[in-house]
Design a protein around this motif. Structure first.
Motif, short mmCIF file in Angstrom:
data_model
loop_
_atom_site.label_atom_id
_atom_site.label_comp_id
_atom_site.label_asym_id
_atom_site.label_seq_id
_atom_site.Cartn_x
_atom_site.Cartn_y
_atom_site.Cartn_z
N TYR A 23 1.13 -0.84 -0.31
CA TYR A 23 0.24 0.36 0.19
C TYR A 23 1.36 1.37 -0.16
O TYR A 23 0.68 2.51 -0.55
CB TYR A 23 -0.92 -0.31 1.25
CG TYR A 23 -1.43 1.43 1.27
CD1 TYR A 23 -2.04 2.15 0.27
CD2 TYR A 23 -0.34 2.00 2.90
CE1 TYR A 23 -2.46 3.58 1.35
CE2 TYR A 23 -1.11 3.77 3.18
CZ TYR A 23 -1.95 4.17 2.38
OH TYR A 23 -1.97 5.19 2.16
N TYR A 265 -5.33 -0.21 -9.53
CA TYR A 265 -5.07 0.58 -8.23
C TYR A 265 -6.86 -0.18 -7.79
O TYR A 265 -6.48 -0.54 -6.90
CB TYR A 265 -5.02 1.55 -7.86
CG TYR A 265 -4.36 2.80 -7.71
CD1 TYR A 265 -3.93 2.67 -6.83
CD2 TYR A 265 -3.44 2.65 -8.99
CE1 TYR A 265 -2.67 3.38 -6.77
CE2 TYR A 265 -2.09 3.90 -9.42
CZ TYR A 265 -2.04 3.15 -7.57
OH TYR A 265 -0.78 4.62 -7.40
N ALA A 266 -7.68 -0.37 -8.76
CA ALA A 266 -8.64 -1.31 -7.73
C ALA A 266 -8.72 -2.64 -7.91
O ALA A 266 -9.00 -3.13 -6.89
CB ALA A 266 -9.79 -1.09 -9.11
N LEU A 269 -6.84 -3.14 -4.58
CA LEU A 269 -7.23 -2.69 -2.76
C LEU A 269 -8.32 -4.47 -3.27
O LEU A 269 -8.56 -4.62 -1.87
CB LEU A 269 -8.44 -2.06 -3.66
CG LEU A 269 -8.23 -0.69 -3.17
CD1 LEU A 269 -8.71 1.04 -3.69
CD2 LEU A 269 -7.23 -0.46 -1.76
N LYS A 328 -14.93 3.57 -2.31
CA LYS A 328 -14.58 5.68 -2.86
C LYS A 328 -14.35 6.26 -1.71
O LYS A 328 -13.32 6.64 -1.50
CB LYS A 328 -16.01 6.34 -3.44
CG LYS A 328 -15.70 7.68 -3.17
CD LYS A 328 -16.83 8.34 -3.78
CE LYS A 328 -16.77 9.83 -4.49
NZ LYS A 328 -17.93 10.91 -4.83
N VAL A 331 -10.63 4.86 -1.09
CA VAL A 331 -9.19 5.53 -2.36
C VAL A 331 -8.86 6.68 -1.81
O VAL A 331 -7.71 7.18 -2.44
CB VAL A 331 -9.90 5.48 -3.88
CG1 VAL A 331 -9.60 6.21 -4.58
CG2 VAL A 331 -10.67 3.61 -3.83
N CYS A 332 -10.14 7.39 -1.92
CA CYS A 332 -9.33 8.66 -1.64
C CYS A 332 -8.92 8.76 -0.23
O CYS A 332 -8.02 10.20 -0.93
CB CYS A 332 -10.93 9.57 -0.66
SG CYS A 332 -11.71 10.08 -2.04
N GLU A 336 -5.08 9.81 -2.48
CA GLU A 336 -6.07 11.44 -3.48
C GLU A 336 -4.84 12.37 -2.73
O GLU A 336 -5.23 13.03 -1.76
CB GLU A 336 -7.85 11.80 -3.34
CG GLU A 336 -7.68 12.63 -3.65
CD GLU A 336 -8.87 13.38 -3.69
OE1 GLU A 336 -10.13 14.03 -4.73
OE2 GLU A 336 -10.17 12.67 -2.42
N VAL A 345 -9.87 9.01 -8.13
CA VAL A 345 -10.63 8.02 -6.98
C VAL A 345 -11.89 7.88 -8.40
O VAL A 345 -12.67 6.03 -7.41
CB VAL A 345 -10.71 9.24 -6.67
CG1 VAL A 345 -11.90 8.80 -5.08
CG2 VAL A 345 -9.78 9.83 -5.64
N SER A 348 -11.21 4.42 -10.25
CA SER A 348 -11.44 3.72 -9.65
C SER A 348 -11.83 2.63 -8.85
O SER A 348 -11.62 1.55 -8.80
CB SER A 348 -9.35 4.04 -8.38
OG SER A 348 -8.41 4.78 -8.88
N TYR A 349 -12.66 3.88 -8.31
CA TYR A 349 -13.60 3.40 -7.43
C TYR A 349 -14.37 2.68 -7.94
O TYR A 349 -15.32 1.53 -8.39
CB TYR A 349 -14.70 4.32 -6.39
CG TYR A 349 -16.25 4.01 -6.03
CD1 TYR A 349 -15.85 2.87 -5.29
CD2 TYR A 349 -16.87 4.53 -5.75
CE1 TYR A 349 -17.45 2.24 -4.68
CE2 TYR A 349 -18.23 4.24 -5.99
CZ TYR A 349 -18.05 2.92 -4.93
OH TYR A 349 -19.33 2.10 -4.27
N LEU A 352 -13.12 -0.61 -9.06
CA LEU A 352 -13.48 -2.24 -8.24
C LEU A 352 -14.97 -2.41 -7.38
O LEU A 352 -14.95 -3.31 -7.09
CB LEU A 352 -12.92 -0.73 -6.75
CG LEU A 352 -12.47 -1.09 -5.32
CD1 LEU A 352 -12.42 -2.70 -4.65
CD2 LEU A 352 -12.34 -0.63 -3.97
#
Length: 510
Positions: A23, A265-266, A269, A328, A331-332, A336, A345, A348-349, A352
């Motif tokens: 991470y 990135y998704a 996670l 969300k 990710v923020c 961010e 963001v 990616s969300y 995700l």
């Protein structure tokens, strides 16, 4: 099953350590590199990662562990000779692929990321790929060592070792990248340094376990012949999963570099609960199932498979629901800042959410495929994987235009559901009942607990706009609600997971 639960927890601890530093690595990449640069690097990294799965953690482990386990029961010296021969042959084969890949890197990059050609990014991607490719040989050596240690019931160090790759990234981003005219090259160098370090950190465990190395190459060794027969269809099967990753990158590049970055990135996670528990269960149960089948104890092998699936459901299902609701703000909170914009963001969300829909299926398929491999059947997983791959490709075409990068993730989730459904149907027909009735009951109970948990999560988001409380408080509240509801409605697996105590870690973790 108590020992299995302890080993799963041990593996999870090692993976958690790696994921924490992973991470931090991703935060640094997101902060210092634009979405375009990130997209180029992640697209280049897909290629060695794909071959890693084929020759390293996938087909190799599936073919190697059952045979190595049999040798261990009969003659430890011969087992170590077999592992040494396998290692030497693996280095030769992967080195050939590395040389070919370096020579053909511009062509490979044009195929994997066709959307980058019109943006003038293929040259930079090709240069990055040339530096990364030797990692293929390094990670395959790492995977073989991990397979040997797992067969010897050593789980913590192999799962901790990838932390060294993440530390290498962090170090290179801080000390090397700022001094390069093309900072992305520093990320490629970090991959190579990390590959060497994750091998080095496992050497003491090999020595303490009494493992011996023999500088021998032999294609006539019985174990090598047997492994080759098993490995060929496994390579085809694992290649299908790698092709799926490449397909996602191809379609993502058609949307734009930001989409490739969002997919990465998704996926990272989603990989946290998947690797932390889904992969851990599969890693621990595979040698156990192989041992039971080698001893002709089919009943115990079935019981282990049923246990694996139920454990995955109880942990992964609420995690998937949590990611869909808290995705969300997560990710923020995590990414961010710096060059990672609010647009990144949202993208990616978006990805995700659709990836999370298939999280339970991604996690469960490892255990089911491992059972087929333990049976010596590598053809059936190939067949179902090909069907899943074709499903993924077709659905990518269908969903890409209306859903863009989200459609790519949705196609992957549906393809995973198709894959595990076919595998379970075939396995049940072949060996009879495998405890699916218990799995279904656990699934339904977990759905109920997850639904109630989701209501509380929505309330947290509704009543508070503070990101730290939404994520931190939301996770704590969700966990508490899920456990309480689970115990009330009788999810027995929760009790087994909660029984694990830190003091139960064996000497290996020390």
């Amino acid at each position: 099953m108590e020992k299995l639960t302890k080993n799963v927890s041990l593996v999870s601890l090692g993976i958690l350590t790696s994921r924490i530093f992973g991470y931090i690595r991703d935060v640094f990449i997101g902060h210092y590199f634009s979405s375009e640069a990130r997209g180029v690097f992640f697209a280049a990294w897909v290629i060695p990662n794909s071959f890693r799965r084929i020759f390293g953690e996938g087909a190799l482990s599936a073919s190697f562990i059952p045979i190595f386990s049999k040798y261990l029961c009969q003659d430890r010296k011969e087992a170590f000779r077999f592992s040494s021969i396998t290692l030497n042959l693996l280095l030769i084969v992967t080195s050939i692929f590395v040389i070919i890949g370096i020579a053909l890197s511009p062509i490979i990059c044009g195929i994997v990321a066709p959307g980058f050609t019109k943006l003038g990014l293929t040259g930079l991607m090709s240069k990055t790929l040339r530096i990364i490719l030797p990692y293929l040989s390094l990670v395959c050596v790492f995977a073989l060592i991990m397979a040997v240690l797992n067969s010897l019931s050593k789980f913590f160090i192999p799962t901790f070792a990838p932390t060294m790759v993440n530390l290498s990234f962090i170090g290179c981003i801080i000390f090397l990248c700022p001094h390069l005219s093309e900072p992305i090259i520093g990320l490629a160098v970090a991959v190579l340094i990390g590959g060497i370090l994750q091998i080095a950190v496992q050497i003491p465990s090999l020595i303490s376990s009494g493992v011996r190395y023999y500088p021998e190459v032999s294609l006539s060794h019985p174990g090598v012949k047997q492994m080759a027969k098993r490995m060929l269809p496994s390579i085809v099967g694992i290649s299908v999963f790698s092709i799926n990753s490449a397909v996602d990158t191809i379609f993502g590049s058609l949307v734009g570099p930001y989409a490739v970055s969002a997919l990465y990135y998704a996926n990272r996670l989603v990989q946290l609960p998947l690797s932390l528990f889904g992969t851990s269960v599969g890693m621990v149960s595979f040698p156990t199932i192989s041992r039971h089948l080698a001893e002709n104890r089919m009943d115990l092998a079935k019981e282990t498979l049923s246990w694996s699936l139920r454990q995955v459901i109880v942990v992964i299902l609420p995690a998937a629901v949590g990611l869909m609701i808290l995705g969300k703000p997560i990710v923020c909170l995590l990414f961010e800042h710096g060059k990672f914009s609010h647009t990144d963001v949202i993208s990616s969300y978006y990805v995700l959410f659709f990836y999370a829909l298939g999280l339970v299926f991604y996690s469960g398929v490892n255990s089911v495929v491992s059972f087929f491999y333990a049976l010596g059947d590598t053809k059936t997983p190939v067949m179902t994987a090909i069907i899943a791959m074709l499903t993924n490709i077709c659905l990518n075409w269908v969903f890409l235009k209306p859903l863009e990068e989200g459609g790519i993730a949705l196609a992957t989730s549906i393809a995973s559901f198709v894959n595990i459904s076919l595998l379970l149907l075939i396995l049940r027909k072949r060996i009879g009942g495998i405890g699916l009735s218990e799995v279904k009951i656990t699934f339904l109970k977990s759905c109920v607990a997850s639904l109630i948990m989701a209501i509380f999560l929505l309330m947290v988001i509704w009543f508070s706009k503070n990101l730290f409380f939404q994520v931190g408080g939301g996770i704590v509240i969700a966990l508490a609600v899920y456990i309480v509801i689970g115990k009330i409605i009788g999810i027995a697996e929760i009790n087994g997971i909660l029984k694990f105590k830190k003091g139960h870690l064996d000497k290996e973790s020390g």
